[in-house]
Design an enzyme around this catalytic site. Structure first.
Site, PDB file in Angstrom:
ATOM      1  N   TRP A 273     -54.015  30.037   8.504  1.00  0.00           N
ATOM      2  CA  TRP A 273     -52.783  30.040  10.059  1.00  0.00           C
ATOM      3  C   TRP A 273     -52.319  31.761   9.437  1.00  0.00           C
ATOM      4  O   TRP A 273     -52.047  32.711  10.071  1.00  0.00           O
ATOM      5  CB  TRP A 273     -52.422  28.770  10.402  1.00  0.00           C
ATOM      6  CG  TRP A 273     -51.591  29.328  11.285  1.00  0.00           C
ATOM      7  CD1 TRP A 273     -51.648  29.109  12.845  1.00  0.00           C
ATOM      8  CD2 TRP A 273     -50.080  29.805  11.041  1.00  0.00           C
ATOM      9  NE1 TRP A 273     -50.582  30.212  13.829  1.00  0.00           N
ATOM     10  CE2 TRP A 273     -50.091  29.926  12.871  1.00  0.00           C
ATOM     11  CE3 TRP A 273     -49.062  30.266  10.109  1.00  0.00           C
ATOM     12  CZ2 TRP A 273     -48.507  30.645  12.720  1.00  0.00           C
ATOM     13  CZ3 TRP A 273     -48.113  30.863  10.972  1.00  0.00           C
ATOM     14  CH2 TRP A 273     -47.510  30.974  11.974  1.00  0.00           C
ATOM     15  N   HIS A 274     -51.761  30.786   8.125  1.00  0.00           N
ATOM     16  CA  HIS A 274     -50.717  32.690   8.330  1.00  0.00           C
ATOM     17  C   HIS A 274     -51.496  33.770   7.427  1.00  0.00           C
ATOM     18  O   HIS A 274     -50.468  34.882   7.535  1.00  0.00           O
ATOM     19  CB  HIS A 274     -49.889  32.130   6.657  1.00  0.00           C
ATOM     20  CG  HIS A 274     -48.670  31.087   6.642  1.00  0.00           C
ATOM     21  ND1 HIS A 274     -49.339  29.539   6.679  1.00  0.00           N
ATOM     22  CD2 HIS A 274     -48.034  31.195   7.226  1.00  0.00           C
ATOM     23  CE1 HIS A 274     -48.286  28.688   7.204  1.00  0.00           C
ATOM     24  NE2 HIS A 274     -47.043  29.613   6.860  1.00  0.00           N
ATOM     25  N   GLY A 275     -52.749  33.775   7.612  1.00  0.00           N
ATOM     26  CA  GLY A 275     -53.230  35.304   7.466  1.00  0.00           C
ATOM     27  C   GLY A 275     -54.600  35.034   6.565  1.00  0.00           C
ATOM     28  O   GLY A 275     -54.810  33.816   6.199  1.00  0.00           O
TER      29      GLY A 275
ATOM     30  N   SER B 139     -53.187  25.047   7.474  1.00  0.00           N
ATOM     31  CA  SER B 139     -52.496  26.051   7.459  1.00  0.00           C
ATOM     32  C   SER B 139     -52.205  26.838   7.286  1.00  0.00           C
ATOM     33  O   SER B 139     -51.004  27.849   7.318  1.00  0.00           O
ATOM     34  CB  SER B 139     -51.337  24.787   7.168  1.00  0.00           C
ATOM     35  OG  SER B 139     -49.464  24.887   7.375  1.00  0.00           O
TER      36      SER B 139
ATOM     37  N   PHE C  51     -47.946  37.618  11.027  1.00  0.00           N
ATOM     38  CA  PHE C  51     -48.705  35.840  11.090  1.00  0.00           C
ATOM     39  C   PHE C  51     -49.150  35.745  12.365  1.00  0.00           C
ATOM     40  O   PHE C  51     -49.528  35.467  12.843  1.00  0.00           O
ATOM     41  CB  PHE C  51     -48.255  35.055  10.025  1.00  0.00           C
ATOM     42  CG  PHE C  51     -47.763  35.775   9.031  1.00  0.00           C
ATOM     43  CD1 PHE C  51     -49.391  36.017   7.916  1.00  0.00           C
ATOM     44  CD2 PHE C  51     -46.572  34.731   8.044  1.00  0.00           C
ATOM     45  CE1 PHE C  51     -48.957  36.222   6.602  1.00  0.00           C
ATOM     46  CE2 PHE C  51     -46.687  34.730   6.829  1.00  0.00           C
ATOM     47  CZ  PHE C  51     -47.604  35.594   5.958  1.00  0.00           C
TER      48      PHE C  51
END
Length: 476
Positions: free
Chosen positions: A325-327, A322, A476
């Site tokens: 996923w953001h960066g 997770s 993102f």
């Protein structure tokens, strides 16, 4: 196109008029309008990005049909794999290729070998993480036989590119949103007026809360080495409200806008800073992403059904993924790792679902125990947010280290005026914590009181809004 831009102020009412007063007799024409304006909305940043969302839509539309057409499980799996490779391939190239290449070069350098990192000079397409996850869930659900494939290519393309939630969510499931494109939609005044209230609330959170906090946050994180410790604390607190106001504000505007057109999107934030433990926080923060990872990653891995080591493994996988996923930065993975550490004791002690109701439900005030629970959860969350905001792990560690000195008890060197706006936010959300959003107050029957509150919020947006800032989650 930004929700808080002049262009959008012209775009939205124009589309609304065409949708309800010109093309309202034909469902397919309405869907085609939504598809067209969604592509205009998305292409406003860079028309070249349209090729990616178009290609992704084409691949998943036909993959969905192919999966449903065959009864051969092996063939189904091959087609599903193709769909996922295309979507994850886009993310890998545009979002993570340079990160992995540079990390590999740094890894070799640590052993004394020098290699040149191969990097791509490309721009990250806006919202790519959102619409790729949305289309992946479509093909996965067809493979699991939870959804029948769409035979209406216009409706499907409109579902993928639906402009209110295209760029920063919520990440909608096809099982919820796609069937709404098949049904004739009638204008509902109550739904539309509540949508306008939610848009107003979202603009307040973005323009008054997030943008004002962003000015102080940028000042503090850019100059943290020269500031006193109390300023660093203020910077961390303000970032917590900046990212909340920014992201949940976008979700409110997206959900409210969708209601104007007769669509219902799922709630994406449920007043998360009133959470009593980190498990409750993650049930209330970015709900569409949390449930996506739960349903498509955590549960297939075994969830919490296995032994203790499987529970630990799955917990760390879900939170670190997770974060990633953001960066493409190690800071996001550390942020995810910290949240896994926070969550793990609750899971192992079987207390991760202790708080499933609303805090102080049926009561006006917190109890002392609830104050402590909410306070501790908020402090832990702020600590993790520092890693999320910092440019590197080293900077985050230095930032945290600089907090613990005598200057912690001195007056901050930065503007603390946004605290006043945050108080307004928290007061309204406290009284509305059992509702869908902060201005869901149609139950107040005294019209002057309702409109006084709307006017107050509007005036705050008009007179106290800071210089416009881009939405954080666009990156993102």
């Amino acid at each position: 196109m930004l929700f808080n831009s002049f262009e959008y102020l012209i775009f939205l009412p124009t589309v609304f008029v065409l949708y309800w007063f010109v093309l309202n007799r034909n469902l397919k024409v309405q869907n085609f309008l939504l598809l067209t304006v969604s592509y205009v909305f998305y292409g406003w940043w860079d028309w070249r990005f349209l090729s990616l969302i178009l290609f992704s839509s084409v691949v998943d539309f036909f993959c969905g049909l192919a999966i449903a057409k065959t009864n051969n499980k092996k063939q189904k799996k091959i087609v599903l794999t193709l769909s996922m490779l295309v979507n994850l391939g886009f993310l890998g190239v545009f979002k993570y290729f340079n990160f992995f290449s540079e990390s590999m070069a740094e890894g070799f350098a640590s052993f004394g070998y020098t290699i040149d990192a191969l990097t791509l000079d490309i721009i990250l397409p806006v919202g790519i993480s959102f619409y790729t996850f949305q289309t992946m869930s479509y093909t996965i659900d067809i493979y699991r036989e939870k959804l029948k494939p769409s035979n209406d290519i216009i409706a499907f393309f409109a579902f993928v590119s639906f402009f209110p939630q295209l760029v920063a969510g919520p990440i909608e499931r096809a099982t919820n949103l796609l069937p709404q494109f098949y049904r004739k939609r009638k204008f509902d005044y109550a739904k539309a007026s509540d949508g306008l209230r939610q848009i107003l609330w979202g603009l307040f959170k973005k323009i008054v809360i997030a943008d004002n906090c962003a000015i102080v946050v940028n000042e503090v994180f850019d100059g943290y080495t020269t500031m006193n410790a109390s300023s660093l604390v203020i910077g961390a607190i303000f970032f917590a409200f900046q990212i909340y106001g920014d992201f949940s504000g976008y979700s409110d505007i997206a959900i409210g806008t969708s209601r104007l057109f007769g669509f219902n999107l799922k709630q994406n934030f449920a007043f998360p800073y009133f959470s009593r433990d980190i498990a409750e926080f993650w049930r209330r923060w970015h709900i569409s992403l949390s449930t996506w990872f739960r349903d498509y990653v955590y549960i297939p891995l075994g969830g919490s059904r296995g032994g203790i080591w499987m529970k630990i493994r799955n917990t760390f996988i879900i939170f670190v993924v997770s974060g990633f996923w953001h960066g493409a930065n190690w800071t996001f993975m550390v942020w995810g790792f910290l949240n896994a550490l926070y969550f793990l004791p609750l899971l192992l002690l079987d207390k991760n679902r202790t708080h499933t109701n609303v805090v102080a439900q049926g009561r006006l005030f917190f109890s002392l125990k609830e104050i402590l629970q909410v306070g501790i959860t908020f402090i832990l969350t702020i600590f993790a947010w520092i890693f999320f905001r910092a440019d590197s792990i080293a900077i985050a560690v230095k930032y945290i280290g600089a907090i613990f000195n005598r200057s912690l008890f001195t007056f901050p060197e930065v503007d603390i005026k946004p605290f006043l706006y945050i108080v307004v936010l928290l007061l309204i959300e406290w009284f509305q914590r059992e509702k869908q959003h902060g201005l869901e107050i149609s139950a107040i029957r005294i019209t002057p009181i309702r409109w006084s509150l709307y006017t107050f919020i509007f005036c705050m947006i008009l007179f106290l809004g800071a210089q416009s800032q881009s939405f954080i989650y666009f990156q993102f």
